[in-house]
Design a protein around this motif. Structure first.
Motif, PDB file in Angstrom:
ATOM      1  N   PHE A 275      60.293  94.765  42.128  1.00  0.00           N
ATOM      2  CA  PHE A 275      60.832  95.880  42.902  1.00  0.00           C
ATOM      3  C   PHE A 275      59.730  96.443  43.792  1.00  0.00           C
ATOM      4  O   PHE A 275      58.563  96.485  43.407  1.00  0.00           O
ATOM      5  N   TRP A 276      60.087  96.820  45.005  1.00  0.00           N
ATOM      6  CA  TRP A 276      59.158  97.439  45.955  1.00  0.00           C
ATOM      7  C   TRP A 276      57.881  96.604  46.140  1.00  0.00           C
ATOM      8  O   TRP A 276      56.782  97.145  46.291  1.00  0.00           O
TER       9      TRP A 276
ATOM     10  N   SER B 242      50.681  93.129  42.275  1.00  0.00           N
ATOM     11  CA  SER B 242      51.199  93.574  43.569  1.00  0.00           C
ATOM     12  C   SER B 242      50.243  93.148  44.681  1.00  0.00           C
ATOM     13  O   SER B 242      49.020  93.155  44.499  1.00  0.00           O
ATOM     14  N   THR B 243      50.813  92.780  45.825  1.00  0.00           N
ATOM     15  CA  THR B 243      50.013  92.465  47.004  1.00  0.00           C
ATOM     16  C   THR B 243      49.783  93.742  47.800  1.00  0.00           C
ATOM     17  O   THR B 243      50.723  94.448  48.158  1.00  0.00           O
ATOM     18  N   LEU B 244      48.515  94.022  48.074  1.00  0.00           N
ATOM     19  CA  LEU B 244      48.138  95.238  48.787  1.00  0.00           C
ATOM     20  C   LEU B 244      47.812  94.903  50.240  1.00  0.00           C
ATOM     21  O   LEU B 244      48.015  93.786  50.710  1.00  0.00           O
TER      22      LEU B 244
ATOM     23  N   ASN C 169      46.619  91.348  52.199  1.00  0.00           N
ATOM     24  CA  ASN C 169      46.748  90.259  51.227  1.00  0.00           C
ATOM     25  C   ASN C 169      45.775  90.340  50.050  1.00  0.00           C
ATOM     26  O   ASN C 169      45.463  89.324  49.428  1.00  0.00           O
ATOM     27  N   PHE C 170      45.264  91.512  49.739  1.00  0.00           N
ATOM     28  CA  PHE C 170      44.587  91.694  48.461  1.00  0.00           C
ATOM     29  C   PHE C 170      45.648  91.707  47.356  1.00  0.00           C
ATOM     30  O   PHE C 170      46.750  92.241  47.546  1.00  0.00           O
ATOM     31  N   VAL C 171      45.333  91.120  46.206  1.00  0.00           N
ATOM     32  CA  VAL C 171      46.283  91.072  45.090  1.00  0.00           C
ATOM     33  C   VAL C 171      45.693  91.841  43.913  1.00  0.00           C
ATOM     34  O   VAL C 171      44.609  91.508  43.420  1.00  0.00           O
ATOM     35  N   PHE C 172      46.417  92.857  43.472  1.00  0.00           N
ATOM     36  CA  PHE C 172      45.998  93.669  42.329  1.00  0.00           C
ATOM     37  C   PHE C 172      46.796  93.252  41.099  1.00  0.00           C
ATOM     38  O   PHE C 172      48.015  93.072  41.164  1.00  0.00           O
TER      39      PHE C 172
ATOM     40  N   SER D  99      42.197  93.626  37.820  1.00  0.00           N
ATOM     41  CA  SER D  99      41.553  92.631  38.675  1.00  0.00           C
ATOM     42  C   SER D  99      42.070  92.756  40.103  1.00  0.00           C
ATOM     43  O   SER D  99      43.194  93.194  40.341  1.00  0.00           O
ATOM     44  N   LEU D 100      41.210  92.351  41.040  1.00  0.00           N
ATOM     45  CA  LEU D 100      41.541  92.387  42.457  1.00  0.00           C
ATOM     46  C   LEU D 100      41.106  91.073  43.084  1.00  0.00           C
ATOM     47  O   LEU D 100      39.913  90.730  43.076  1.00  0.00           O
TER      48      LEU D 100
END
Length: 417
Positions: free
Chosen positions: A216-217, A263-265, A268-271, A304-305
């Protein structure tokens, strides 16, 4: 088990058997290493082999038979205590051996298999279902560390999510590093013998749980629960003298619940994060001449990031913490453990890569560096050269495995028959 599954395919109706699409594939790998710390041996070696047959009766009905072989000299390389279990050195065992049937909205997979929960690099606290080969200390080899578990694995898909239910009638346990690496300074004896606990017979013990996942979101989230026999051993004192101690492994029932979020921030950073809580985990500690086995609650959290790729560079930043509900003096581990990992990868082109990671243990000032050069020579042959080293204060968990520090050369060949 292999014979039973093969007979199953022979007993199918001839009309179905005639249309079976069968493929056979596998790999052979070998690694030699030189220990750079004060190990018992200067040189070590490891080898793996895997042979897999996949039979497709239809696009929705698949049978997989797999056999694995492992050899590792590590256990005797880094410990003065000889293993009483030959499986700590070499083992032939069933890998993925399962029947899989899927429909448009669900999948049922029954047999020996891997179930991976969580995605964090280095400290995957959510990956609780399968036992592990904990002798695989190199982060990149984590996927090879999972040991298969017999499961009835049902997964139902719905809009924006899924529900997974799992049941195992045969608990299995992780392959551990020598216990004397972690008891130095806690147990005064120099010779430590450990007796492994046998895997329970089918249907003597039961494990069960499930995971609910949804999106979601732009957020992928899941909650999970698993009731199982602890994959990690705690120990009961069987006998002791001034120089020798004999321990029996024991694996008690624990219950683990947790949540995972990814989630993708921006850009395109992924948390990612996993929050995992385990009840009734037994931790060993020493009080006087007694070896205690105390049940505690344990909470593990990892953040993690993952960075996108810039000029062929990419990276991962990880913060992980593990906390016990009780402070146990003279325990095999500290009450609180906090780690960070910084990993940088560089793409050399033609699928050649260089990875470098640094791990820091905050509470006891431990350190680790791992480096790896991967070169796919062609579509079937891969060469790997690397090193791992550990150091720090005497009581740090990373310093306790410093004798594993080594440089290595490995080769892996894939084949298809």
């Amino acid at each position: 088990m292999i014979k039973k599954l093969t007979l199953l395919s022979l007993c199918l109706p001839f009309s179905l058997h005639a249309s079976i699409d069968t493929s056979v594939r596998g790999y052979l790998s070998a690694k030699g290493n030189y220990y750079t710390a004060d190990a018992e041996e200067n040189f070590g070696s490891r080898a793996r082999a895997q042979l897999e047959q996949e039979s497709k009766f239809t696009n929705d009905f698949v049978l997989v038979n797999q056999v694995r072989f492992t050899y590792s000299s590590l256990y005797t390389d880094v410990s003065k205590n000889q293993s009483t279990d030959d499986k700590n050195t070499r083992e032939i065992y069933l890998g993925d051996n399962y029947l899989k049937y899927k429909s448009s909205s669900w999948v049922l997979q029954t047999g020996y298999q891997d179930v991976g929960w969580g995605e964090a690099f280095g400290f995957n606290y959510a990956d609780i279902v399968n036992p592990k080969d904990l002798r695989e200390t190199f982060y990149t080899d984590y996927a090879d560390s999972r040991l298969p578990l017999f499961l009835v694995n049902f997964k139902y898909f719905f809009e924006n999510g899924s529900l997974q239910l799992i049941y195992s009638p045969e608990p299995r346990f992780s392959r551990a590093l020598p216990v004397d690496l972690f008891t130095r300074g806690v147990l005064p004896q120099t010779n430590i013998k450990t007796n492994t606990e046998d895997t329970p017979d089918f249907f003597k013990k039961h494990e069960y749980g499930g995971k609910f996942s949804t999106s979601f979101w732009g957020i992928d989230a899941s909650i999970f629960y698993f009731s199982y026999l602890d994959r990690d051993a705690s120990y009961v004192l069987k006998s002791a003298s001034l120089t020798n101690v004999e321990l029996d492994e024991t694996h008690s029932r624990v219950k683990t619940a947790g949540i995972s979020v990814a989630s993708t921030l921006y850009d395109n950073f992924v948390f990612r994060t996993d929050i995992v809580h385990t009840q009734d985990k037994k931790i060993n500690s020493v009080s006087g001449f007694s070896l205690l086995n105390t049940p505690v609650d344990m909470t593990n959290v990892v953040l993690s990031l993952d960075t996108p790729t810039y000029s062929s560079f990419s990276g991962v930043l990880v913060l992980a913490t593990s906390r016990l509900s009780k402070d146990l003096p003279q325990a095999f581990r500290e009450k609180n453990q906090t780690y960070s990992i910084a990993k940088v990868s560089y793409d050399l082109g033609s699928e050649k890569t260089i990875d470098l990671s640094y791990t820091h243990e905050f509470n006891e000032n431990g350190h680790a560096v791992q480096s790896l050069f991967t070169w796919p020579v062609n579509s079937t042959l891969e060469v790997r050269v690397g090193a791992e080293t550990y150091w720090g204060d005497q009581n740090s968990q990373l310093s306790k495995i410093k004798n594993i520090s080594n440089v290595f050369f490995g080769i892996k060949n894939y084949f298809q028959l």
